[in-house]
Write a protein that holds these residues in place. Structure first.
Motif, PDB file in Angstrom:
ATOM      1  N   ARG A 136       0.908  -1.323   0.062  1.00 49.13           N
ATOM      2  CA  ARG A 136       0.143   0.172   0.059  1.00 49.13           C
ATOM      3  C   ARG A 136       0.826   1.227   0.005  1.00 49.13           C
ATOM      4  O   ARG A 136       1.773   1.199   0.618  1.00 49.13           O
ATOM      5  CB  ARG A 136      -0.717  -0.099   1.348  1.00 49.13           C
ATOM      6  CG  ARG A 136      -1.844  -1.148   1.321  1.00 49.13           C
ATOM      7  CD  ARG A 136      -2.753  -1.069   2.729  1.00 49.13           C
ATOM      8  NE  ARG A 136      -3.446  -2.325   2.746  1.00 49.13           N
ATOM      9  CZ  ARG A 136      -4.698  -2.358   2.490  1.00 49.13           C
ATOM     10  NH1 ARG A 136      -5.523  -1.389   1.960  1.00 49.13           N
ATOM     11  NH2 ARG A 136      -5.377  -3.628   2.626  1.00 49.13           N
ATOM     12  N   TYR A 148      -4.031   8.206   1.011  1.00 47.76           N
ATOM     13  CA  TYR A 148      -4.122   7.050   0.550  1.00 47.76           C
ATOM     14  C   TYR A 148      -4.042   7.098  -0.944  1.00 47.76           C
ATOM     15  O   TYR A 148      -4.873   7.954  -1.607  1.00 47.76           O
ATOM     16  CB  TYR A 148      -5.468   6.423   1.056  1.00 47.76           C
ATOM     17  CG  TYR A 148      -5.484   4.887   0.986  1.00 47.76           C
ATOM     18  CD1 TYR A 148      -4.524   4.222   2.032  1.00 47.76           C
ATOM     19  CD2 TYR A 148      -5.758   4.347  -0.198  1.00 47.76           C
ATOM     20  CE1 TYR A 148      -4.660   2.925   1.877  1.00 47.76           C
ATOM     21  CE2 TYR A 148      -5.874   2.932  -0.229  1.00 47.76           C
ATOM     22  CZ  TYR A 148      -5.414   2.048   0.783  1.00 47.76           C
ATOM     23  OH  TYR A 148      -5.240   0.920   0.807  1.00 47.76           O
ATOM     24  N   LEU A 149      -3.141   6.369  -1.772  1.00 45.14           N
ATOM     25  CA  LEU A 149      -3.002   6.276  -3.024  1.00 45.14           C
ATOM     26  C   LEU A 149      -3.550   4.702  -3.602  1.00 45.14           C
ATOM     27  O   LEU A 149      -3.588   3.800  -2.801  1.00 45.14           O
ATOM     28  CB  LEU A 149      -1.599   6.360  -3.413  1.00 45.14           C
ATOM     29  CG  LEU A 149      -0.934   7.777  -2.929  1.00 45.14           C
ATOM     30  CD1 LEU A 149       0.492   7.958  -3.186  1.00 45.14           C
ATOM     31  CD2 LEU A 149      -1.638   8.785  -3.573  1.00 45.14           C
ATOM     32  N   SER A 150      -3.570   4.844  -4.919  1.00 39.75           N
ATOM     33  CA  SER A 150      -3.826   3.363  -5.497  1.00 39.75           C
ATOM     34  C   SER A 150      -2.578   2.432  -5.334  1.00 39.75           C
ATOM     35  O   SER A 150      -1.451   2.964  -5.282  1.00 39.75           O
ATOM     36  CB  SER A 150      -4.245   3.631  -7.053  1.00 39.75           C
ATOM     37  OG  SER A 150      -3.177   3.940  -7.734  1.00 39.75           O
ATOM     38  N   ASP A 151      -2.876   1.423  -5.787  1.00 37.52           N
ATOM     39  CA  ASP A 151      -1.728   0.027  -5.490  1.00 37.52           C
ATOM     40  C   ASP A 151      -0.546   0.565  -6.401  1.00 37.52           C
ATOM     41  O   ASP A 151       0.573   0.361  -6.156  1.00 37.52           O
ATOM     42  CB  ASP A 151      -2.192  -1.051  -5.890  1.00 37.52           C
ATOM     43  CG  ASP A 151      -3.197  -1.709  -5.263  1.00 37.52           C
ATOM     44  OD1 ASP A 151      -3.161  -1.267  -3.931  1.00 37.52           O
ATOM     45  OD2 ASP A 151      -3.983  -2.718  -5.553  1.00 37.52           O
ATOM     46  N   ASP A 152      -0.769   1.377  -7.507  1.00 40.10           N
ATOM     47  CA  ASP A 152       0.287   1.790  -8.292  1.00 40.10           C
ATOM     48  C   ASP A 152       0.900   3.130  -7.952  1.00 40.10           C
ATOM     49  O   ASP A 152       1.802   3.578  -8.594  1.00 40.10           O
ATOM     50  CB  ASP A 152       0.106   1.701  -9.873  1.00 40.10           C
ATOM     51  CG  ASP A 152      -1.073   2.857 -10.157  1.00 40.10           C
ATOM     52  OD1 ASP A 152      -1.527   3.315  -9.406  1.00 40.10           O
ATOM     53  OD2 ASP A 152      -1.252   2.813 -11.432  1.00 40.10           O
ATOM     54  N   LEU A 156      -6.144   8.507  -5.989  1.00 44.16           N
ATOM     55  CA  LEU A 156      -7.556   7.724  -6.332  1.00 44.16           C
ATOM     56  C   LEU A 156      -8.418   8.838  -6.820  1.00 44.16           C
ATOM     57  O   LEU A 156      -8.319   9.994  -6.638  1.00 44.16           O
ATOM     58  CB  LEU A 156      -7.961   7.147  -4.954  1.00 44.16           C
ATOM     59  CG  LEU A 156      -7.200   6.034  -4.473  1.00 44.16           C
ATOM     60  CD1 LEU A 156      -7.476   5.847  -2.829  1.00 44.16           C
ATOM     61  CD2 LEU A 156      -7.437   4.764  -5.304  1.00 44.16           C
ATOM     62  N   TYR A 163      -9.570  10.819   1.089  1.00 45.72           N
ATOM     63  CA  TYR A 163      -8.529   9.698   1.332  1.00 45.72           C
ATOM     64  C   TYR A 163      -7.509  10.237   2.358  1.00 45.72           C
ATOM     65  O   TYR A 163      -6.639   9.671   2.201  1.00 45.72           O
ATOM     66  CB  TYR A 163      -8.094   9.345  -0.082  1.00 45.72           C
ATOM     67  CG  TYR A 163      -9.104   9.025  -1.149  1.00 45.72           C
ATOM     68  CD1 TYR A 163      -9.198   7.692  -0.987  1.00 45.72           C
ATOM     69  CD2 TYR A 163      -9.412   9.790  -2.227  1.00 45.72           C
ATOM     70  CE1 TYR A 163     -10.473   7.259  -2.121  1.00 45.72           C
ATOM     71  CE2 TYR A 163     -10.498   9.668  -2.991  1.00 45.72           C
ATOM     72  CZ  TYR A 163     -10.927   8.163  -3.095  1.00 45.72           C
ATOM     73  OH  TYR A 163     -11.770   7.662  -3.934  1.00 45.72           O
TER      74      TYR A 163
END
Length: 179
Positions: A136, A148-152, A156, A163
């Protein structure tokens, strides 16, 4: 005599079974009420001069300033889910605990433990779980706010303020330093 032996055997089995269950040591999360009670006790003790924080004051400076508990309420994309309550605890020795609780009927908390890397240069906190799960990523807005960021590692979709995870002393709703 047989009846008293039977009762004694039942009691011993109950105790052994209870000890066995407690030794399995599942992850138990504290409720908000328990956390608040601990915070109040810690505040009372510190006001009366009973605590000495010099034993664990961080002489290394920056390494310790990122430790703490971060809270957020993120959007949920599942059906009948109003959001995800996330609690991220960044502990000593770069260990973390992430608790995720969906706001939906029949919700179950999920727990994730692992190691974290706080990289000021890249502006990212990387969470690496102990179990086989994707890493994460969270962007560092400042030492008290994470995004919080996306998996890559990409932002978001939507409003980025939805987030955010804020450290407890910044959010004003929890005490960060609890004994």
């Amino acid at each position: 005599m047989k009846a008293s032996n039977r009762k004694m055997t039942q009691k011993v089995l109950f105790i052994v079974f209870g000890a066995l269950l407690s030794s399995l040591n599942p992850a138990w999360a504290e409720t908000d009420k328990e956390i608040q009670e601990k915070a109040l006790k810690a505040r009372e003790q510190s006001q009366h001069g009973a605590m000495d924080h010099s034993a664990h004051a961080s002489p290394e400076g920056a390494a310790g300033k990122f430790r703490g508990v971060f809270y957020g309420y993120l959007p949920c994309h599942e059906e009948d889910c109003n959001g995800l309550k996330m609690t991220l605890s960044l502990n000593a020795k770069n260990n973390y605990l992430l608790v995720i609780q969906p706001a939906k009927p029949q919700n179950r908390e999920s727990f994730e433990k692992g190691k974290y890397e706080w990289n000021d240069t890249k502006g990212v906190v990387l969470l690496t779980p102990n179990k086989e799960a994707p890493q994460r990523r969270l962007a560092i807005k400042d030492e008290g706010t994470l995004l919080y960021l996306s998996d890559d590692g990409a932002p978001l979709p939507g409003d980025q303020d939805r987030y955010l995870l804020q450290r407890s002393d910044r959010a004003g709703n929890r005490e960060m330093h609890i004994h």
